[in-house]
Design an enzyme around this catalytic site. Structure first.
Site, PDB file in Angstrom:
ATOM      1  CE  LYS A  99      -3.053   2.750   3.076  1.00 41.92           C
ATOM      2  NZ  LYS A  99      -3.675   2.840   4.256  1.00 41.92           N
ATOM      3  CG  ASP A 139      -5.088   8.158   4.386  1.00 43.28           C
ATOM      4  OD1 ASP A 139      -6.101   8.749   4.033  1.00 43.28           O
ATOM      5  OD2 ASP A 139      -5.344   7.359   5.292  1.00 43.28           O
ATOM      6  CE  LYS A 165      -6.109   9.176   7.970  1.00 45.39           C
ATOM      7  NZ  LYS A 165      -6.727   8.092   8.728  1.00 45.39           N
ATOM      8  CG  ASP A 225      -1.549   5.329   4.859  1.00 44.70           C
ATOM      9  OD1 ASP A 225      -1.431   4.568   5.414  1.00 44.70           O
ATOM     10  OD2 ASP A 225      -2.678   5.676   4.341  1.00 44.70           O
ATOM     11  CG  ASP A 243      -9.542   7.915   6.810  1.00 44.19           C
ATOM     12  OD1 ASP A 243      -8.438   7.739   5.922  1.00 44.19           O
ATOM     13  OD2 ASP A 243      -9.510   8.067   8.047  1.00 44.19           O
ATOM     14  CD  GLU A 248      -6.422   5.266   2.733  1.00 48.17           C
ATOM     15  OE1 GLU A 248      -7.541   5.657   3.450  1.00 48.17           O
ATOM     16  OE2 GLU A 248      -5.228   5.189   2.765  1.00 48.17           O
ATOM     17  NE  ARG A 259     -10.460  -1.063   4.500  1.00 49.16           N
ATOM     18  CZ  ARG A 259     -11.001  -1.145   5.461  1.00 49.16           C
ATOM     19  NH1 ARG A 259     -12.048  -1.615   5.833  1.00 49.16           N
ATOM     20  NH2 ARG A 259     -10.098  -0.661   6.532  1.00 49.16           N
TER      21      ARG A 259
HETATM   22  N1  BES Z   1      -3.885   4.828   6.891  1.00 54.62           N
HETATM   23  C1  BES Z   1      -5.068   4.754   7.769  1.00 54.62           C
HETATM   24  C2  BES Z   1      -4.754   3.826   9.000  1.00 54.62           C
HETATM   25  C3  BES Z   1      -3.556   4.537  10.105  1.00 54.62           C
HETATM   26  C4  BES Z   1      -4.329   4.872  10.936  1.00 54.62           C
HETATM   27  C5  BES Z   1      -2.284   3.782   9.806  1.00 54.62           C
HETATM   28  C6  BES Z   1      -3.414   5.257  12.021  1.00 54.62           C
HETATM   29  C7  BES Z   1      -1.450   4.516  10.845  1.00 54.62           C
HETATM   30  C8  BES Z   1      -1.956   5.205  11.928  1.00 54.62           C
HETATM   31  C9  BES Z   1      -6.039   4.065   6.796  1.00 54.62           C
HETATM   32  O1  BES Z   1      -6.359   4.317   5.738  1.00 54.62           O
HETATM   33  C10 BES Z   1      -7.395   4.623   7.652  1.00 54.62           C
HETATM   34  O2  BES Z   1      -7.643   5.693   7.723  1.00 54.62           O
HETATM   35  N2  BES Z   1      -8.221   3.637   8.058  1.00 54.62           N
HETATM   36  C11 BES Z   1      -9.389   3.993   8.832  1.00 54.62           C
HETATM   37  C12 BES Z   1     -10.309   2.938   8.226  1.00 54.62           C
HETATM   38  C13 BES Z   1     -11.789   2.997   8.904  1.00 54.62           C
HETATM   39  C14 BES Z   1     -12.261   4.377   8.387  1.00 54.62           C
HETATM   40  C15 BES Z   1     -12.659   2.004   8.454  1.00 54.62           C
HETATM   41  C16 BES Z   1      -9.137   3.605  10.346  1.00 54.62           C
HETATM   42  O3  BES Z   1      -8.462   2.972  10.768  1.00 54.62           O
HETATM   43  O4  BES Z   1      -9.615   4.623  10.949  1.00 54.62           O
HETATM   44 ZN    ZN Z   2      -4.380   5.043   4.761  1.00 57.94          ZN
HETATM   45 MN    MN Z   3      -7.313   6.177   5.429  1.00 56.24          MN
END
Ligand code: BES
Ligand code: ZN
Ligand code: MN
Length: 497
Positions: A261, A266, A273, A284, A343, A345, A347
């Site tokens: 990824k 992000d 966010k 990310d 967010d 994204e 996947r």
């Molecule tokens: N890149 C983030 C995950 C992340 C969060 C990595 C904190 C490192 C530190 C990912 O793209 C994300 O935003 N995931 C969301 C998914 C949710 C919206 C289902 C998350 O973890 O809140």
């Molecule tokens: Zn992300």
């Molecule tokens: Mn995200």
């Protein structure tokens, strides 16, 4: 970066010298030579945890002697030493030398000690630990005056002395440490410098070490129909790129595929966010950087394996052209996805890269690395990455490789029941699960929809790609997690003709 060498030389009688002694009171030949006036024994008699593995006594020597400083390092464990222990020792020596503001030092051979480890393996492991620990990302800081800069005086040269030849082991260490440092640089680089196109360009430099590199540009991605990946990037001024790397160190029936990824930033997109901590989302793309770094490590040691490395590079931004919550997209595989949260994204882009790689290369196994969910940090903290796998043998090899190199994993379940969490009312699946329930697993079962039934493992590295505090082997910052893990996985499970 520290310059490390090995030489078959006598211990010098000037400068800064490091000698090793055993926890049982035994002295290496070099330590014994320095003990003529009892200096080593006396050092060990100083107050402190006497002879514990890893203890270092650093002695500044009086003016008039040619030797400036002597470090006495205690080594040994009742259960015997593993390479990992020697890596930690190499790192501890660097930490001490930096604290002592030493620019250059010699580490005498451990010969004479019962380590339970060949001398060249012990030296190579110490050198790896030293090199990993000495890494710093300094390009945006000016060196020169000021107390802060004095504190940051880097260790420039470290020379290991060996009773026998240790050159080949060291060359291997250099290749691996170089690949890890390269990955850490990529991860640390801010998003105004590292965006999909510039990241792809840096990957092209891997052709110098024999990796074939192919870049799929935006028009090609459109033509292929990677709509899920393109949807993530459509709000950004920096369009998506996909990089396909191949190291063909052997003729094998099918390649191993590594997928990463690479979200260069992000912001969350329209599902923006919060501001606090958002700067962290420059890293990310750590999964992509680890895959590229693993390709470099495998090429550096001319690994006898056929490996494809594929990374999806995008920037997730909110704008008038960005995708919206509620949008329905058709992925490369043909599956339709309801985008409930922009967010989630990672996947989406992995769905397309995974499906593309499976179709084009029919790999014998697929391993993806991704900073996919915050939920994996809730579950495992920063100690272990989350492992998901459809194949027990692959999972076990990954777990064991992780233990060997100190990049720890913990396996989490993928039961069919979790697939219900991503059912959508309007499309075949949606890109989020049930609120705060099993968030990392929801991400994993989503990815599983795109790999068919071949052996596949997904590693959620959101908690381990970056460290806010110093670790035993690494200074705080980007960790390069995954490079050593994948290199070791290949050596354990996929190498050989
Ligand atoms: N890149 C983030 C995950 C992340 C969060 C990595 C904190 C490192 C530190 C990912 O793209 C994300 O935003 N995931 C969301 C998914 C949710 C919206 C289902 C998350 O973890 O809140
Ligand atoms: Zn992300
Ligand atoms: Mn995200």
């Amino acid at each position: 970066m520290v310059e490390i060498s090995v030489a078959q030389e006598a211990v010098p009688e000037q400068g800064v010298v490091v000698v090793l002694v055993g926890t049982d009171g035994s002295l290496s030949a070099a330590a014994a030579a320095f003990d003529r006036e009892g200096i080593v024994s006396r050092a060990l008699g100083l107050p402190g945890p006497k002879r514990r593995h890893g203890r270092i006594v650093s002695l500044p020597l009086p003016a008039g002697l040619r030797l400036d400083r002597l470090l006495v390092v205690v080594v040994g464990k009742p259960e015997g030493l593993a390479a990992r222990d020697m890596e930690e020792l190499g790192a501890a020596i660097v930490r001490q030398l930096e604290a002592d503001r030493v620019g250059e030092a010699v580490i005498a051979s451990p010969a004479g000690l019962e380590l339970g480890l060949e001398e060249d393996a012990a030296i190579a492991a110490m050198a790896l630990g030293a090199e990993l620990r000495a890494y710093r990302f300094d390009k945006y800081r000016r060196s020169g005056d000021g107390e802060e800069d004095e504190e940051r005086k880097p260790l420039a040269r470290l020379r290991f002395l060996s009773a026998g030849p240790a050159g080949t082991a060291l060359a291997r260490v250099r290749g691996l440490a170089g690949a890890v440092a390269w990955t850490r640089d990529l991860v640390a680089e801010p998003a105004n410098v590292l965006y999909p196109e510039s990241f792809a360009r840096i990957c092209e430099s891997l052709s110098e070490v024999g990796v074939e590199v192919e870049v799929l540009r935006p028009a090609e991605l459109e033509r292929l129909g990677m709509r899920a990946l393109l949807a993530v990037g459509q709000g950004s001024a920096h369009p998506p790129h996909v990089v396909i790397m191949r190291w063909k160190g052997a003729e094998q029936e099918a390649p191993l595929a590594l997928v990463g990824k690479g979200v260069c930033f992000d912001s969350g997109g329209i599902s923006l966010k919060p501001a606090g901590g958002m700067q962290d989302m420059k890293w990310d793309m750590a999964g992509a950087a680890a895959v590229a770094g693993a390709m470099r490590a495998l090429a550096a040691r001319r690994a006898a394996v056929d490996v494809v490395g594929a990374i999806g590079l995008v920037e997730n931004m909110p704008s008038g052209t960005a995708q919206r919550p509620g949008d329905v997209i058709r992925a490369y595989s043909g599956k339709t996805i309801e985008v409930v949260n922009t967010d989630a994204e990672g996947r989406l882009l992995l769905a397309d890269v995974l499906a593309y790689v499976c179709e084009r290369f029919a790999p014998r196994a697929v391993v993806d690395l991704a900073t996919l969910t915050g939920a994996v940090i809730v579950a495992l903290g920063h100690e272990r990455a989350g492992l998901f796998a459809t194949d027990d043998d692959l999972a076990e090899n990954l777990l064991a490789a992780g233990e060997e190199v100190g990049e720890l994993l913990w396996r989490l379940p993928l039961d069919k029941a979790y697939s219900k969490h991503i059912r959508s009312d309007i499309a075949e699946i949606k890109n989020v699960g049930r609120g705060r329930e099993a968030g990392s697993i929801a991400g994993a079962v989503f990815l599983r929809e795109f790999v068919g039934d071949r052996p596949w493992a997904h590693i959620d590295i959101a908690g381990v790609a970056w460290s806010d505090r110093d670790l035993t082997l690494l200074r705080k910052g980007a960790t390069g997690f995954g490079v050593r893990l994948l290199d070791r996985l290949v050596a354990r499970r996929f190498e050989g003709r």
